[in-house]
Scaffold this motif. Structure first.
Motif, PDB file in Angstrom:
ATOM      1  N   LYS A   1      46.927  52.687  21.673  1.00  0.00           N
ATOM      2  CA  LYS A   1      46.081  52.321  22.813  1.00  0.00           C
ATOM      3  C   LYS A   1      46.859  52.507  24.110  1.00  0.00           C
ATOM      4  N   ASN A   2      46.185  53.062  25.120  1.00  0.00           N
ATOM      5  CA  ASN A   2      46.798  53.234  26.449  1.00  0.00           C
ATOM      6  C   ASN A   2      48.118  53.994  26.386  1.00  0.00           C
TER       7      ASN A   2
ATOM      8  N   GLU B   1      50.261  45.632  16.738  1.00  0.00           N
ATOM      9  CA  GLU B   1      49.852  46.351  17.941  1.00  0.00           C
ATOM     10  C   GLU B   1      51.082  46.808  18.723  1.00  0.00           C
TER      11      GLU B   1
END
Length: 379
Positions: free
Chosen positions: A82-83, A262
Motif C-alpha cells: 500500500k502507498n 502490514e
C-alpha cells in the motif's frame, strides 16, 4: 477424551486467534523428504542455514518423545504494498521480499502457536507439545503438504488454493492422537513458469532448488557476491519473489488479515543511498523488527551498493567514494569500488586510482581492478 471433538474445537479456536488455515497429519517419519535432503546434500544444493541433522529434520520422534500427530498452521501475508513510494533518479529505492514486510513472521507465528498450545493445555492438561517456525528442525513445507495445507509447488513453496503461496508456515508436534487430513493433489501440472523465469537458474527442476544460486539466499550471505550474480540482483535488498509473482496460482491473491504484517513502505522499499552510512543503532531502529534484518546490516548494505550500480545512479558517487575510502569492512569497500566502475561518471576513475595506491586488502584491490576494467570497457 473425544479426540474428534477436540480436533474440531482446535480448528474453531484457531480461527479466533488469527490462524488462516490449519491441518493435521501423523507424526511418522518424512521418508520422501529425507531422501530429497540427502540428495540435496550430495549435490551441494543446501544453503547452510538449515538444521544440519537430516534425521532431526525428518523424524518428529527425535524432537518430542512419543509423538502422535502434528498440527500445521498457515497465515496469509500481503502481496501488494500500500502507498508504495516511487523509485526515481536521485532517489533510488531497493525492495525487500514480501515475506519480510511487516513484523518478523517468526514472532507472529510463535504468538499464534503459543496461544494454540495454551488452549490445548487447558483442554488436556497432560498434553505435550513442541512448536516451531522456520528455524526449527522439521521441514515446514513437508509438514504442511502432508497435513493438507497445500501442495508443494515447482517453486518449492507450499501453494494453497485460498492464498496461493503467500503464506507463512509453522507446526506443532504433540502426543495427542488427532485424526490426519488428506494431502492435497498437486495442481502445478505442466506449468513451468517459475522454473523458466528464475533469474539465476536456481530452480533446477520442479521442486528442486539449488540454494547456492537462489537470490533469496545470496542476499543473505556476508561475503562478496560472486560476479555472475551481481547483474541479476537488480534492486533486491533482501529475498526474491520472482518465482511467486509469476505463479498463476498467485494471480489476484492479496490478503491483509493481520495488522502486524502490514508493511511500512519506507522500510519495504527503502532509499538506497542513506543505507550506506547507517550506524548500527540507526539500522536496528529502522529495520530491527523485520525478518530481513536477521543477518545484520552488512549484507543489506552490500546489496544496496549493487542496486545503486544496477541503476547507474550517479548521484550516489560521492557516498560510494566515501565508503571506498573510509569503511573498515573490505566487502563493503570492495563492492563500492566495483559499483563505481559500473556507474562511471565524474570522480570514479580518480577514486579508484587513489584506492589502488592506498588500500592494503587483496580482495578489495581485486574489486578495484574490476571497477577499472568496467570503466575502460564503457569508454
Amino acid at each position: 477424551m473425544d479426540y474428534n471433538q477436540l480436533k474440531s474445537d482446535i480448528i474453531a479456536y484457531s480461527k479466533t486467534i488469527g490462524i488462516d488455515k490449519i491441518g493435521f497429519t501423523t507424526s511418522s517419519t518424512f521418508d520422501e523428504m529425507k531422501n530429497k535432503l540427502i540428495r540435496q546434500q550430495e549435490l551441494g544444493f543446501q544453503s547452510g542455514f538449515e538444521e544440519p541433522d537430516i534425521n532431526k529434520r525428518t523424524d518428529p520422534g527425535l524432537i518430542l518423545e512419543k509423538p502422535r500427530s502434528i498440527i500445521s498452521i498457515a497465515l496469509a501475508y500481503p502481496s501488494k504494498l500500500k502507498n508504495a513510494p516511487l523509485s526515481k533518479r536521485g532517489e533510488r529505492r531497493g525492495i525487500f521480499c514480501r515475506a519480510s514486510w511487516g513484523e518478523d513472521y517468526h514472532t507472529v507465528l510463535r504468538d499464534r502457536l503459543q496461544k494454540l498450545e495454551e488452549y490445548i493445555y487447558r483442554r488436556v492438561p497432560n498434553a505435550r507439545c513442541r512448536s516451531m517456525v522456520d528455524t526449527g528442525e522439521l521441514v515446514d513445507r513437508a509438514v504442511a503438504q502432508r497435513a493438507g495445507i497445500g501442495w508443494s509447488g515447482k517453486n518449492c513453496s507450499i501453494i494453497t488454493p485460498e492464498f496461493g503461496s503467500y503464506v507463512y508456515l509453522g507446526e506443532m508436534i504433540t502426543n495427542l492422537p488427532l485424526e490426519s487430513d488428506a494431502p492435497m493433489e498437486d495442481r502445478c501440472g505442466s506449468c513451468n513458469k517459475c522454473i523458466d523465469v528464475c533469474p539465476t537458474g536456481a530452480l533446477v527442476q520442479g521442486g528442486q532448488l539449488n540454494a547456492q544460486r537462489c537470490i533469496a539466499f545470496l542476499t543473505q550471505t556476508k561475503g562478496f557476491l560472486p560476479d555472475e550474480f551481481r547483474n541479476k540482483l537488480g534492486n533486491r535488498i533482501y529475498g526474491c519473489d520472482t518465482c511467486q509473482t509469476v505463479c498463476p496460482e498467485n494471480k489476484g491473491k492479496n490478503f491483509h488479515f493481520h495488522p502486524e504484517m502490514e508493511a511500512d513502505p519506507e522500510i519495504a522499499k527503502p532509499l538506497l543511498t542513506p543505507m550506506l552510512r547507517m550506524s548500527n543503532k540507526e539500522f536496528k531502529e529502522k529495520f530491527g523488527k523485520i525478518s530481513g534484518a536477521w543477518r545484520g546490516k552488512k549484507p543489506l548494505q552490500r546489496n544496496a551498493i549493487i542496486a545503486l550500480a544496477h541503476y547507474k545512479e550517479e548521484s550516489a558517487i560521492p557516498e560510494l567514494i566515501e565508503v571506498l575510502e573510509k569503511d573498515p569492512r573490505p566487502v563493503i569497500r570492495g563492492t563500492a569500488a566495483w559499483a563505481l566502475g559500473k556507474i562511471g561518471g565524474p570522480g570514479s576513475r580518480q577514486a579508484l586510482d587513489k584506492a589502488k595506491n592506498t588500500d592494503q586488502d587483496a580482495e578489495v584491490l581485486e574489486e578495484i581492478e574490476k571497477g577499472m576494467q568496467l570503466l575502460s570497457a564503457d569508454q
